[in-house]
Design a protein around this motif. Structure first.
Motif, PDB file in Angstrom:
ATOM      1  N   LEU A 131       4.348   1.691   4.701  1.00 43.55           N
ATOM      2  CA  LEU A 131       3.760   0.415   4.290  1.00 43.55           C
ATOM      3  C   LEU A 131       2.494   0.647   3.468  1.00 43.55           C
ATOM      4  CD1 LEU A 131       4.176  -1.774   7.499  1.00 43.55           C
ATOM      5  CD2 LEU A 131       5.003  -2.341   5.230  1.00 43.55           C
ATOM      6  N   ALA A 132       1.680   1.609   3.897  1.00 41.24           N
ATOM      7  CA  ALA A 132       0.426   1.884   3.196  1.00 41.24           C
ATOM      8  C   ALA A 132       0.678   2.314   1.752  1.00 41.24           C
ATOM      9  CB  ALA A 132      -0.366   2.955   3.938  1.00 41.24           C
ATOM     10  N   HIS A 133       1.661   3.194   1.538  1.00 46.19           N
ATOM     11  CA  HIS A 133       2.003   3.625   0.176  1.00 46.19           C
ATOM     12  C   HIS A 133       2.456   2.427  -0.660  1.00 46.19           C
ATOM     13  CE1 HIS A 133       2.902   7.579   2.316  1.00 46.19           C
ATOM     14  NE2 HIS A 133       1.875   7.850   1.529  1.00 46.19           N
ATOM     15  N   THR A 134       3.299   1.592  -0.072  1.00 42.60           N
ATOM     16  CA  THR A 134       3.861   0.453  -0.793  1.00 42.60           C
ATOM     17  C   THR A 134       2.784  -0.558  -1.148  1.00 42.60           C
ATOM     18  OG1 THR A 134       5.911   0.796   0.417  1.00 42.60           O
ATOM     19  CG2 THR A 134       5.679  -1.288  -0.730  1.00 42.60           C
ATOM     20  N   ILE A 135       1.908  -0.871  -0.206  1.00 43.11           N
ATOM     21  CA  ILE A 135       0.844  -1.842  -0.474  1.00 43.11           C
ATOM     22  C   ILE A 135      -0.100  -1.322  -1.545  1.00 43.11           C
ATOM     23  CG2 ILE A 135      -1.197  -2.950   0.543  1.00 43.11           C
ATOM     24  CD1 ILE A 135       0.463  -3.166   3.158  1.00 43.11           C
ATOM     25  N   LYS A 136      -0.465  -0.045  -1.450  1.00 47.27           N
ATOM     26  CA  LYS A 136      -1.354   0.541  -2.447  1.00 47.27           C
ATOM     27  C   LYS A 136      -0.703   0.518  -3.834  1.00 47.27           C
ATOM     28  CE  LYS A 136      -4.259   4.588  -3.197  1.00 47.27           C
ATOM     29  NZ  LYS A 136      -4.652   5.906  -2.701  1.00 47.27           N
ATOM     30  N   ALA A 137       0.573   0.839  -3.896  1.00 48.76           N
ATOM     31  CA  ALA A 137       1.296   0.835  -5.172  1.00 48.76           C
ATOM     32  C   ALA A 137       1.403  -0.585  -5.734  1.00 48.76           C
ATOM     33  CB  ALA A 137       2.682   1.437  -4.995  1.00 48.76           C
ATOM     34  N   PHE A 138       1.695  -1.557  -4.865  1.00 54.63           N
ATOM     35  CA  PHE A 138       1.819  -2.948  -5.317  1.00 54.63           C
ATOM     36  C   PHE A 138       0.486  -3.453  -5.858  1.00 54.63           C
ATOM     37  CE2 PHE A 138       1.751  -7.547  -4.763  1.00 54.63           C
ATOM     38  CZ  PHE A 138       2.911  -7.913  -5.410  1.00 54.63           C
TER      39      PHE A 138
END
Length: 171
Positions: A131-138
């Motif tokens: 989730l952390a990777h995805t939120i940062k990327a978004f």
């Protein structure tokens, strides 16, 4: 107008297909076609979150790193991403781009662990895209879009800027 009138001028031998991200292309172009002809507009709905989840799942099933392990992506991260993209504009390209950026973030994290373990016999397993990777990327992708659109800090601080930002991108 000349381009859109080609099919009427050539006795139907030419078919023209135009693709636009806006629903009002024909209105904005102020087309004046012969004999009162009008183009047929076929609107396509944006992808729903469930559609994007299925597409991403099929793409991930095809992605196999060289070691034979499957790509590890947290299903909750994919679900959150698709809901955010669906709420913003439903653009599958954006969803795949953000996911690709999240994979790059996870790879960078993995590379740091590999370099830290360099010299030891420790095998560093692949990192799961979280989730952390995805939120940062978004968030990074959204900031890039805002910067490309010419968003400034003065415009975002004003009342009108806040109203404009609150409008969904999907027409």
């Amino acid at each position: 107008s000349k381009l859109f009138s080609l099919p009427t001028e050539t006795s139907g031998r030419i078919k023209l297909v135009a693709i636009s991200n806006t629903l009002d292309l024909t209105l904005r172009a102020r087309l004046v076609l012969p004999n009162g002809a009008a183009p047929i507009v076929l609107p396509f709905k944006a992808y729903a979150g469930s559609d994007m989840i299925n597409i991403i799942a099929s793409r991930l099933a095809l992605a196999v790193p060289s070691e034979g392990e499957s790509v590890k992506v947290d299903p909750k991260a994919v679900e959150l991403l698709t809901k955010k993209v669906e709420a913003q504009n439903g653009d599958l390209r954006m969803c795949l781009g953000v996911l690709s950026l999240a994979v790059s973030l996870a790879e960078a994290e993995w590379a740091k662990k590999v370099s830290a373990a360099n010299g030891t016999d420790t095998v560093v397993p692949l990192i799961k895209i979280s989730l952390a990777h995805t939120i940062k990327a978004f968030n990074s992708h959204t900031q890039q879009l805002k910067a490309a659109a010419g968003s400034t800090s003065a415009a975002t601080a004003s009342v009108n800027g806040k109203k404009i930002r609150s409008v969904p991108l999907q027409g």
